[in-house]
Design a protein around this motif. Structure first.
Motif, mmCIF file in Angstrom:
data_model
loop_
_atom_site.group_PDB
_atom_site.id
_atom_site.type_symbol
_atom_site.label_atom_id
_atom_site.label_comp_id
_atom_site.label_asym_id
_atom_site.label_seq_id
_atom_site.Cartn_x
_atom_site.Cartn_y
_atom_site.Cartn_z
ATOM 1 N N LEU A 168 0.832 -1.205 0.000
ATOM 2 C CA LEU A 168 0.000 0.000 0.000
ATOM 3 C C LEU A 168 0.868 1.256 0.000
ATOM 4 N N ARG A 169 1.999 1.196 0.701
ATOM 5 C CA ARG A 169 2.889 2.360 0.718
ATOM 6 C C ARG A 169 3.453 2.649 -0.662
ATOM 7 N N MET A 170 3.669 1.604 -1.425
ATOM 8 C CA MET A 170 4.155 1.832 -2.789
ATOM 9 C C MET A 170 3.028 2.375 -3.667
ATOM 10 N N LEU A 171 1.823 1.864 -3.466
ATOM 11 C CA LEU A 171 0.677 2.363 -4.238
ATOM 12 C C LEU A 171 0.421 3.837 -3.948
ATOM 13 N N SER A 172 0.647 4.236 -2.692
ATOM 14 C CA SER A 172 0.364 5.619 -2.319
ATOM 15 C C SER A 172 1.542 6.544 -2.590
ATOM 16 N N GLY A 226 9.737 -3.067 -10.849
ATOM 17 C CA GLY A 226 8.319 -3.166 -11.170
ATOM 18 C C GLY A 226 7.692 -1.801 -11.330
ATOM 19 N N SER A 227 6.427 -1.792 -11.762
ATOM 20 C CA SER A 227 5.793 -0.498 -12.023
ATOM 21 C C SER A 227 4.349 -0.482 -11.544
ATOM 22 N N ILE A 228 3.884 0.721 -11.230
ATOM 23 C CA ILE A 228 2.492 0.939 -10.876
ATOM 24 C C ILE A 228 1.936 1.923 -11.890
ATOM 25 N N THR A 229 0.825 1.580 -12.495
ATOM 26 C CA THR A 229 0.201 2.474 -13.468
ATOM 27 C C THR A 229 -1.218 2.772 -13.013
ATOM 28 N N VAL A 230 -1.516 4.063 -12.874
ATOM 29 C CA VAL A 230 -2.863 4.467 -12.493
ATOM 30 C C VAL A 230 -3.442 5.251 -13.661
ATOM 31 N N ASP A 231 -4.516 4.738 -14.250
ATOM 32 C CA ASP A 231 -5.128 5.400 -15.414
ATOM 33 C C ASP A 231 -4.083 5.830 -16.429
ATOM 34 N N GLU A 232 -3.303 4.902 -16.888
ATOM 35 C CA GLU A 232 -2.288 5.145 -17.919
ATOM 36 C C GLU A 232 -1.097 5.971 -17.436
ATOM 37 N N LYS A 233 -1.138 6.424 -16.199
ATOM 38 C CA LYS A 233 -0.015 7.244 -15.738
ATOM 39 C C LYS A 233 0.922 6.376 -14.908
ATOM 40 N N LYS A 234 2.179 6.404 -15.253
ATOM 41 C CA LYS A 234 3.166 5.654 -14.484
ATOM 42 C C LYS A 234 3.452 6.396 -13.186
ATOM 43 N N SER A 235 3.385 5.643 -12.097
ATOM 44 C CA SER A 235 3.545 6.254 -10.792
ATOM 45 C C SER A 235 4.938 6.847 -10.597
ATOM 46 N N ALA A 236 5.947 6.248 -11.212
ATOM 47 C CA ALA A 236 7.318 6.728 -11.018
ATOM 48 C C ALA A 236 7.523 8.103 -11.655
ATOM 49 N N ILE A 282 -7.002 4.543 -0.418
ATOM 50 C CA ILE A 282 -6.160 3.445 0.057
ATOM 51 C C ILE A 282 -6.184 3.477 1.577
ATOM 52 N N LEU A 283 -6.699 2.430 2.189
ATOM 53 C CA LEU A 283 -6.869 2.428 3.638
ATOM 54 C C LEU A 283 -6.083 1.259 4.223
ATOM 55 N N ASP A 284 -5.120 1.576 5.063
ATOM 56 C CA ASP A 284 -4.297 0.530 5.672
ATOM 57 C C ASP A 284 -4.875 0.188 7.035
ATOM 58 N N GLU A 285 -5.436 -0.986 7.153
ATOM 59 C CA GLU A 285 -6.085 -1.464 8.369
ATOM 60 C C GLU A 285 -7.034 -0.423 8.966
ATOM 61 N N PRO A 286 -8.088 -0.085 8.227
ATOM 62 C CA PRO A 286 -8.961 1.010 8.673
ATOM 63 C C PRO A 286 -9.715 0.727 9.971
ATOM 64 N N THR A 287 -9.862 -0.542 10.345
ATOM 65 C CA THR A 287 -10.673 -0.805 11.545
ATOM 66 C C THR A 287 -9.853 -1.312 12.718
ATOM 67 N N SER A 288 -8.514 -1.280 12.616
ATOM 68 C CA SER A 288 -7.740 -1.824 13.727
ATOM 69 C C SER A 288 -7.859 -0.914 14.947
ATOM 70 N N GLY A 289 -8.054 -1.532 16.080
ATOM 71 C CA GLY A 289 -8.104 -0.776 17.332
ATOM 72 C C GLY A 289 -9.448 -0.124 17.619
#
Lengths: 313, 247
Positions: A44-48, A56-66, A152-159
């Motif tokens: 998730l940290r890489m996605l955000s 490797g690569s992350i593409t969001v709507d045709e846009k490369k995250s890098a 992007i929610l990392d463990e939204p209900t913990s605690g």
């Protein structure tokens, strides 16, 4: 649409995420499931765009995250694990700060988000005075303030306490109707309750990636039916129900005031109408008939602790 | 949609984001007791050095103040800057900052200017001495004006060094000690020169006090200004690199 291709990330010798690829379709709630330390948070940290992948690569709507980091950050609302917010700031000031950085000038948007996340009554408290649940909700408000397409929610209900968990889950489901939501959790029931799709990760690798329903029905083996009646004894009951097609095994449950049995049934067979008819014919009184819900738990256990050949399937 | 449209004037926008971060940090200083403690300590000491000359030697001038300022600031500025990145790393809010649509430069510049602004606010009450001195005597205004300009440049240089130290660690004490050691080293550099053989005389050019005292004499030489600006630029560059790479 988010496309992740061959993503890897190591911390020193430790491979946190090892060559994972998946696609996330728009308008779906995707759950990232795995035991602690499986690589969910790192993914998730890489996605955000917080961490840069080793390869490797992350593409969001045709846009490369890098290459388009700032553009992608604008499209994403991110709630980090355990909502690390500025402790000394007032909730209102904090949301205003985030709104300003996101280029939102409308005052109403802050109160609108506060209303959705139900934090109206703590707006003028310092963040470090808040309970875990409220902090989490402020974190959610922070992630939603710019009305992002992707959450992007990392463990939204913990605690959180049980009531808060239900509230947050409902909120996520509501948001999932119009947005793409990616959440991580190690709680199975959460995925079953909220997600359209599950990606199960273990030791930095994807072990399963399918819709929640498919995964549930893919559980190998049988389902259990708990059946409690009065007016008969176990031997008679056993011989009567064993004749129903699909029943594989009948076991007694001890120490009950009724005659109780657990029926192991082939997962495709529906035997409950038969059971009812049997009871009527024999004049039994039914006190309980419960089909144990097929649980992701089994899939999860099988995939994350099973032998090597099971894992590769 | 609130996100989306990219403004064509990218530079203006980035400056705007730095300003928002600066305002938040500056506000943050005055929300915690540390600002008031630092300011009190600073004025207790500078007050002593000013009034020592004022009453003891019966001199209506601010030289005593400006002479001790570089040493004072080498202690005080690291206390101001120590939290800027270390606290964010410690609490985890660094993750929040880095996932907002701001570049590392925005974040670093915002925090840098917040530190400089804090120093300016901290220095501003000493203007009372300036008024006092002018009421009772007729000092040369050059060294006073130069002293203030020098003090700001010096504070900026120390802030950038403190920011760099803060970006390395999650521990505010380590951040403070390393920043102080670096600032103190730069202060003392032109004073230890007498222990070095003559060819090493150029080392004193690297000292902050050497350049500050030049400006505080009332002569604003570009060489001295360039020195302070380069210290800032260099430290900020390394800080940005650090922020981008150490996550």
């Amino acid at each position: 649409m988010i496309t992740v291709d061959g993503l890897s990330k190591s911390y020193g010798d430790f491979k946190a995420v090892d060559d994972i690829s998946f696609k996330i379709r728009d308008g779906e709630i995707t759950g990232l499931l795995g035991p602690n330390g499986a690589g969910k948070t790192t993914t998730l940290r890489m996605l955000s765009c917080y961490l840069t992948p080793d390869s490797g690569s992350i593409t969001v709507d045709e846009k490369k995250s890098a290459e388009n980091t700032l553009d992608i950050k604008k499209m994403i609302g991110y709630l980090p694990e355990s909502a690390p917010l500025y402790a000394e700031m007032m909730v209102y000031d904090y949301l205003k700060y985030v709104a300003e950085i996101r280029g939102i000038t409308e005052e109403e948007r802050i109160s609108e988000v506060a209303g959705i996340c139900r934090i109206n009554d703590v707006m003028h408290k310092n963040i470090n005075e808040l309970s875990k649940g409220y902090k989490q909700r402020v974190g959610l408000a922070h992630a939603m303030i710019h009305d992002p397409q992707i959450l992007i929610l990392d463990e939204p209900t913990s605690g959180l306490d049980p009531i808060e968990i239900v509230e947050i889950r409902n909120l996520i489901k509501e948001l999932g109707k119009s947005k793409t939501v990616i959440l991580s959790t190690h709680i199975l029931s959460e995925v079953e309750a909220t997600c359209d799709r599950v990606i199960i990760i273990n030791r930095g690798r994807i072990v399963a990636d399918d819709s929640t329903e498919n995964l549930q029905s893919a559980v190998k083996g049988d389902k259990d039916i708990i059946f409690r009646v009065s007016g008969t004894d176990f031997i008679a009951l056993k011989s009567a129900v064993s004749g129903i097609g699909g029943v594989k095994n009948v076991a007694s449950i001890d120490g009950e005031e009724f005659t109780s049995a657990v029926l192991t049934v082939d997962h495709q067979a529906e035997v409950r109408p038969e059971l009812f008819r049997l009871a009527v014919q024999n004049n039994w009184v039914i006190y309980e008939m419960k089909q144990e819900h097929l649980s992701l738990e089994n899939v999860f256990r099988e995939l994350t602790t099973g032998s090597e050949d099971e894992k590769s399937k | 949609m609130y996100s989306g449209s990219l403004q064509p004037e990218v530079k203006m926008k980035s400056l705007n984001e730095s300003l928002i971060i600066m305002r938040k940090e500056l506000k943050g200083y005055f929300n915690s007791p540390i600002a008031y403690i630092v300011i009190t300590v600073f004025h207790a000491f500078t007050g002593f050095f000013f009034f020592k000359d004022f009453f003891y030697y019966n001199q209506a001038e601010m030289r005593g103040l400006f002479q001790t300022l570089p040493l004072m600031l080498s202690f005080v500025v690291p206390a101001v800057t120590m939290k800027l990145f270390a606290e964010e790393r410690q609490s985890g809010s660094f993750e929040i900052l880095m996932t907002l649509p701001v570049s590392a430069w925005d974040a670093v510049l915002g925090k840098f200017f917040a530190g400089v602004a804090f120093s300016a606010i901290m220095l501003s009450p000493t203007l009372i001495y300036f008024v006092t001195v002018f009421l009772v005597g007729s000092p040369d205004p050059g060294p006073v004006i130069g002293g203030y300009i020098g003090a700001l440049l010096l504070a900026a240089a120390y802030t950038s060094i403190g920011l760099l130290a803060s970006s390395f660690t999650r521990n505010q004490i380590i951040s403070f000690i390393t920043a102080w050691a670096a600032c103190f080293l730069l202060w003392i550099l032109d004073k230890v020169i007498i222990f070095l053989p003559a060819p090493f005389g150029f080392v004193s050019y690297f000292g902050t006090d050497f350049h500050f005292q030049n400006i505080a004499r009332g002569i604003i030489d570009t060489r001295d200004v360039i020195y302070f600006v380069s210290v800032c630029a260099l430290s900020l560059m390394f800080t940005v690199k650090n922020v981008e790479e150490r996550r």
